[in-house]
Design a protein around this motif. Structure first.
Motif, PDB file in Angstrom:
ATOM      1  N   PHE A   7      21.090  15.650  -7.027  1.00 54.46           N
ATOM      2  CA  PHE A   7      19.978  14.759  -7.391  1.00 54.46           C
ATOM      3  C   PHE A   7      19.739  14.758  -8.894  1.00 54.46           C
ATOM      4  O   PHE A   7      19.195  13.809  -9.446  1.00 54.46           O
ATOM      5  N   ASN A   8      20.145  15.841  -9.546  1.00 51.21           N
ATOM      6  CA  ASN A   8      19.980  15.900 -10.997  1.00 51.21           C
ATOM      7  C   ASN A   8      20.840  14.869 -11.714  1.00 51.21           C
ATOM      8  O   ASN A   8      20.576  14.515 -12.862  1.00 51.21           O
ATOM      9  N   ASP A   9      21.906  14.416 -11.016  1.00 50.30           N
ATOM     10  CA  ASP A   9      22.789  13.424 -11.613  1.00 50.30           C
ATOM     11  C   ASP A   9      22.326  11.994 -11.329  1.00 50.30           C
ATOM     12  O   ASP A   9      22.889  11.041 -11.874  1.00 50.30           O
ATOM     13  N   LEU A  10      21.327  11.859 -10.482  1.00 51.38           N
ATOM     14  CA  LEU A  10      20.853  10.529 -10.107  1.00 51.38           C
ATOM     15  C   LEU A  10      20.027   9.924 -11.240  1.00 51.38           C
ATOM     16  O   LEU A  10      19.088  10.543 -11.736  1.00 51.38           O
ATOM     17  N   LYS A  11      20.405   8.725 -11.630  1.00 51.49           N
ATOM     18  CA  LYS A  11      19.696   8.057 -12.703  1.00 51.49           C
ATOM     19  C   LYS A  11      18.267   7.743 -12.276  1.00 51.49           C
ATOM     20  O   LYS A  11      18.001   7.435 -11.111  1.00 51.49           O
ATOM     21  N   VAL A  12      17.341   7.814 -13.222  1.00 51.22           N
ATOM     22  CA  VAL A  12      15.947   7.480 -12.929  1.00 51.22           C
ATOM     23  C   VAL A  12      15.843   6.021 -12.513  1.00 51.22           C
ATOM     24  O   VAL A  12      15.123   5.677 -11.556  1.00 51.22           O
ATOM     25  N   ARG A  13      16.553   5.163 -13.216  1.00 62.05           N
ATOM     26  CA  ARG A  13      16.540   3.747 -12.850  1.00 62.05           C
ATOM     27  C   ARG A  13      17.053   3.542 -11.433  1.00 62.05           C
ATOM     28  O   ARG A  13      16.468   2.781 -10.651  1.00 62.05           O
ATOM     29  N   THR A  14      18.136   4.257 -11.095  1.00 64.18           N
ATOM     30  CA  THR A  14      18.683   4.147  -9.742  1.00 64.18           C
ATOM     31  C   THR A  14      17.696   4.640  -8.704  1.00 64.18           C
ATOM     32  O   THR A  14      17.532   4.029  -7.642  1.00 64.18           O
ATOM     33  N   SER A  15      17.032   5.758  -9.006  1.00 65.18           N
ATOM     34  CA  SER A  15      16.059   6.299  -8.055  1.00 65.18           C
ATOM     35  C   SER A  15      14.894   5.339  -7.844  1.00 65.18           C
ATOM     36  O   SER A  15      14.438   5.131  -6.718  1.00 65.18           O
ATOM     37  N   LEU A  16      14.430   4.717  -8.922  1.00 63.15           N
ATOM     38  CA  LEU A  16      13.345   3.739  -8.787  1.00 63.15           C
ATOM     39  C   LEU A  16      13.788   2.523  -7.999  1.00 63.15           C
ATOM     40  O   LEU A  16      13.022   1.971  -7.192  1.00 63.15           O
ATOM     41  N   ILE A  17      15.018   2.080  -8.225  1.00 61.95           N
ATOM     42  CA  ILE A  17      15.544   0.942  -7.465  1.00 61.95           C
ATOM     43  C   ILE A  17      15.639   1.283  -5.981  1.00 61.95           C
ATOM     44  O   ILE A  17      15.311   0.468  -5.111  1.00 61.95           O
ATOM     45  N   ILE A  18      16.066   2.527  -5.678  1.00 63.74           N
ATOM     46  CA  ILE A  18      16.159   2.958  -4.271  1.00 63.74           C
ATOM     47  C   ILE A  18      14.787   2.955  -3.618  1.00 63.74           C
ATOM     48  O   ILE A  18      14.616   2.489  -2.487  1.00 63.74           O
ATOM     49  N   VAL A  19      13.795   3.486  -4.333  1.00 60.68           N
ATOM     50  CA  VAL A  19      12.427   3.496  -3.789  1.00 60.68           C
ATOM     51  C   VAL A  19      11.937   2.067  -3.573  1.00 60.68           C
ATOM     52  O   VAL A  19      11.346   1.739  -2.530  1.00 60.68           O
ATOM     53  N   LEU A  20      12.190   1.190  -4.551  1.00 60.02           N
ATOM     54  CA  LEU A  20      11.767  -0.197  -4.424  1.00 60.02           C
ATOM     55  C   LEU A  20      12.463  -0.882  -3.248  1.00 60.02           C
ATOM     56  O   LEU A  20      11.824  -1.617  -2.481  1.00 60.02           O
ATOM     57  N   LEU A  21      13.754  -0.624  -3.088  1.00 50.76           N
ATOM     58  CA  LEU A  21      14.489  -1.204  -1.969  1.00 50.76           C
ATOM     59  C   LEU A  21      13.943  -0.714  -0.630  1.00 50.76           C
ATOM     60  O   LEU A  21      13.864  -1.486   0.331  1.00 50.76           O
ATOM     61  N   PHE A  22      13.580   0.560  -0.577  1.00 42.59           N
ATOM     62  CA  PHE A  22      13.019   1.083   0.678  1.00 42.59           C
ATOM     63  C   PHE A  22      11.745   0.345   1.052  1.00 42.59           C
ATOM     64  O   PHE A  22      11.573  -0.081   2.208  1.00 42.59           O
ATOM     65  N   PHE A  23      10.855   0.186   0.093  1.00 43.19           N
ATOM     66  CA  PHE A  23       9.597  -0.493   0.411  1.00 43.19           C
ATOM     67  C   PHE A  23       9.827  -1.976   0.714  1.00 43.19           C
ATOM     68  O   PHE A  23       9.131  -2.553   1.554  1.00 43.19           O
ATOM     69  N   ILE A  24      10.821  -2.591   0.052  1.00 35.53           N
ATOM     70  CA  ILE A  24      11.152  -3.978   0.378  1.00 35.53           C
ATOM     71  C   ILE A  24      11.670  -4.081   1.804  1.00 35.53           C
ATOM     72  O   ILE A  24      11.276  -4.969   2.578  1.00 35.53           O
ATOM     73  N   LEU A  25      12.568  -3.143   2.177  1.00 37.44           N
ATOM     74  CA  LEU A  25      13.090  -3.130   3.546  1.00 37.44           C
ATOM     75  C   LEU A  25      11.983  -2.861   4.558  1.00 37.44           C
ATOM     76  O   LEU A  25      11.977  -3.438   5.657  1.00 37.44           O
ATOM     77  N   ALA A  26      11.041  -1.994   4.191  1.00 39.45           N
ATOM     78  CA  ALA A  26       9.908  -1.724   5.088  1.00 39.45           C
ATOM     79  C   ALA A  26       9.075  -2.984   5.290  1.00 39.45           C
ATOM     80  O   ALA A  26       8.652  -3.301   6.408  1.00 39.45           O
ATOM     81  N   LEU A  27       8.828  -3.718   4.186  1.00 41.05           N
ATOM     82  CA  LEU A  27       8.076  -4.962   4.297  1.00 41.05           C
ATOM     83  C   LEU A  27       8.825  -5.994   5.136  1.00 41.05           C
ATOM     84  O   LEU A  27       8.237  -6.678   5.988  1.00 41.05           O
ATOM     85  N   ILE A  28      10.141  -6.097   4.894  1.00 38.86           N
ATOM     86  CA  ILE A  28      10.943  -7.052   5.665  1.00 38.86           C
ATOM     87  C   ILE A  28      10.942  -6.667   7.143  1.00 38.86           C
ATOM     88  O   ILE A  28      10.807  -7.525   8.029  1.00 38.86           O
ATOM     89  N   GLY A  29      11.103  -5.356   7.420  1.00 39.83           N
ATOM     90  CA  GLY A  29      11.085  -4.901   8.811  1.00 39.83           C
ATOM     91  C   GLY A  29       9.759  -5.180   9.486  1.00 39.83           C
ATOM     92  O   GLY A  29       9.713  -5.631  10.633  1.00 39.83           O
ATOM     93  N   GLY A  30       8.656  -4.918   8.768  1.00 37.84           N
ATOM     94  CA  GLY A  30       7.338  -5.199   9.335  1.00 37.84           C
ATOM     95  C   GLY A  30       7.133  -6.677   9.579  1.00 37.84           C
ATOM     96  O   GLY A  30       6.596  -7.086  10.622  1.00 37.84           O
ATOM     97  N   ALA A  31       7.584  -7.502   8.605  1.00 39.52           N
ATOM     98  CA  ALA A  31       7.450  -8.956   8.780  1.00 39.52           C
ATOM     99  C   ALA A  31       8.300  -9.448   9.942  1.00 39.52           C
ATOM    100  O   ALA A  31       7.861 -10.288  10.738  1.00 39.52           O
ATOM    101  N   ALA A  32       9.538  -8.905  10.050  1.00 39.75           N
ATOM    102  CA  ALA A  32      10.413  -9.314  11.155  1.00 39.75           C
ATOM    103  C   ALA A  32       9.814  -8.915  12.500  1.00 39.75           C
ATOM    104  O   ALA A  32       9.862  -9.685  13.469  1.00 39.75           O
ATOM    105  N   LEU A  33       9.255  -7.698  12.564  1.00 41.87           N
ATOM    106  CA  LEU A  33       8.621  -7.248  13.804  1.00 41.87           C
ATOM    107  C   LEU A  33       7.435  -8.140  14.155  1.00 41.87           C
ATOM    108  O   LEU A  33       7.261  -8.528  15.321  1.00 41.87           O
ATOM    109  N   GLY A  34       6.623  -8.481  13.155  1.00 42.80           N
ATOM    110  CA  GLY A  34       5.488  -9.355  13.412  1.00 42.80           C
ATOM    111  C   GLY A  34       5.918 -10.742  13.855  1.00 42.80           C
ATOM    112  O   GLY A  34       5.349 -11.307  14.795  1.00 42.80           O
ATOM    113  N   ILE A  35       6.950 -11.291  13.184  1.00 44.75           N
ATOM    114  CA  ILE A  35       7.432 -12.631  13.548  1.00 44.75           C
ATOM    115  C   ILE A  35       8.017 -12.626  14.956  1.00 44.75           C
ATOM    116  O   ILE A  35       7.781 -13.548  15.751  1.00 44.75           O
TER     117      ILE A  35
END
Length: 328
Positions: A7-35
């Motif tokens: 994890f020490n080799d993981l770029k900060v930018r990459t880690s932030l992008i991963i976190v952002l992607l997770f929350f985007i996927l969570a939102l998409i999953g919630g929206a898909a479940l609701g739809i």
């Protein structure tokens, strides 16, 4: 040996992008479940509406048919009155076979018979609407077909001939058909309608139970998703604290030590990401400051040595000058 991923080799930018992607996927999953849930609910609601519309059309058709029966009864009573009380006797709610025959219908009887035909036409129009709506409900297909057969049989072999017999004044045939055929056809039709009503009730209750189960499942999934999101948020905080916040606090401590003149503290890191680059830059700056301070110290030492030499020469010159003056 090649070092494994850390994890020490993981770029900060990459880690932030991963976190952002997770929350985007969570939102998409919630929206898909609701739809998906709304889509299923809408499909069930549309089906229930189709059931209700078909049932309303069928009930309206049967109501118009009952009105037709009532008007036929009134027309028959009017016809019998026109013939004369001496020519007929009543049997049950209709007339006894063998009643008298009028040569033509009076105005009231003709009007009632025409009203009965209009009610029958309205009944057939509503039943045609039921046929159209019922064809869109696969679950009721068997009962739907039987009701159509019974209804058309009742109209073609029962009500229409009754009207023709009454129109022609053939009361004997009217009474015979009514007692032998029409009653049984009506009973068969109403039996099929009752069975379909019970079947439709079971289907609607089944939809309600499925919707209740689906609602419970959605609530469970939402609860699990909320717990999972909370755990991910804790993990993200721990990750960012370890990868960003804690190293930044260490860097702040190093700067404080350098500001206080301590250039001997070891600056070391195994990270290769942006924070690691920052540590390396800080270490390089500290090393350059150490070299600068050492160079200054060496310059000061050289100046001190040369100043000592100058002082010694000056003292020696002063001593010799004094001695020369004394000799003179």
């Amino acid at each position: 040996m090649k070092r494994l991923f850390s994890f020490n080799d993981l770029k900060v930018r990459t880690s932030l992008i991963i976190v952002l992607l997770f929350f985007i996927l969570a939102l998409i999953g919630g929206a898909a479940l609701g739809i998906l849930s709304l889509r299923q609910n809408n499909a069930a609601l549309q089906q229930i509406v189709q059931y209700q519309q078909a049932a309303d059309a069928l009930n309206t058709s049967l109501d118009r048919y009952k009105e037709t029966q009532t008007l036929l009864g009134r027309a028959l009573a009017s016809y019998a009155q026109n013939v004369g009380s001496q020519d007929y006797t009543t049997l049950s709610s209709w007339v006894e076979e063998g009643a008298g025959v009028a040569q033509s219908l009076d105005g009231k009887t003709g009007y009632l018979l025409e009203q009965a035909r209009m009610r029958l036409q309205s009944s057939q129009e509503n039943f045609a609407r039921y046929e159209n709506l019922g064809s869109q409900v696969p679950e009721l297909e068997r009962g739907y077909k039987r009701i159509i057969q019974q209804y058309h049989a009742l109209i073609a072999n029962g009500v229409t001939p009754l009207m023709d017999f009454l129109q022609e004044g053939r009361i004997s045939e009217f009474n015979s058909l009514l007692n032998s055929r029409v009653s049984s056809l009506e009973e068969d039709l109403y039996t099929e309608v009752m069975q379909q009503t019970l079947q439709q009730k079971d289907i609607v209750e089944g939809h309600a139970q499925r919707e209740a189960k689906q609602y419970a499942l959605v609530m469970q999934l939402v609860s699990v998703a909320m717990i999972f999101s909370f755990l991910i948020a804790v993990l993200v905080y721990w990750f960012l604290n370890r990868m960003v916040l804690s190293p930044l606090r260490r860097i702040d401590d190093h700067f404080s030590q350098i500001a206080q003149g301590n250039l001997t503290e070891v600056i070391d890191t195994t990270s290769t990401n942006e924070i690691g680059v920052l540590f390396k830059g800080l270490g390089h700056m500290q090393l350059e400051l150490q070299r600068m301070v050492l160079s200054v110290r060496q310059g000061v030492e050289q100046i001190r040595l040369h100043a000592g030499d100058i002082y010694s020469g000056t003292v020696d010159l002063s001593s010799r000058s004094t001695n020369q003056v004394s000799a003179l």
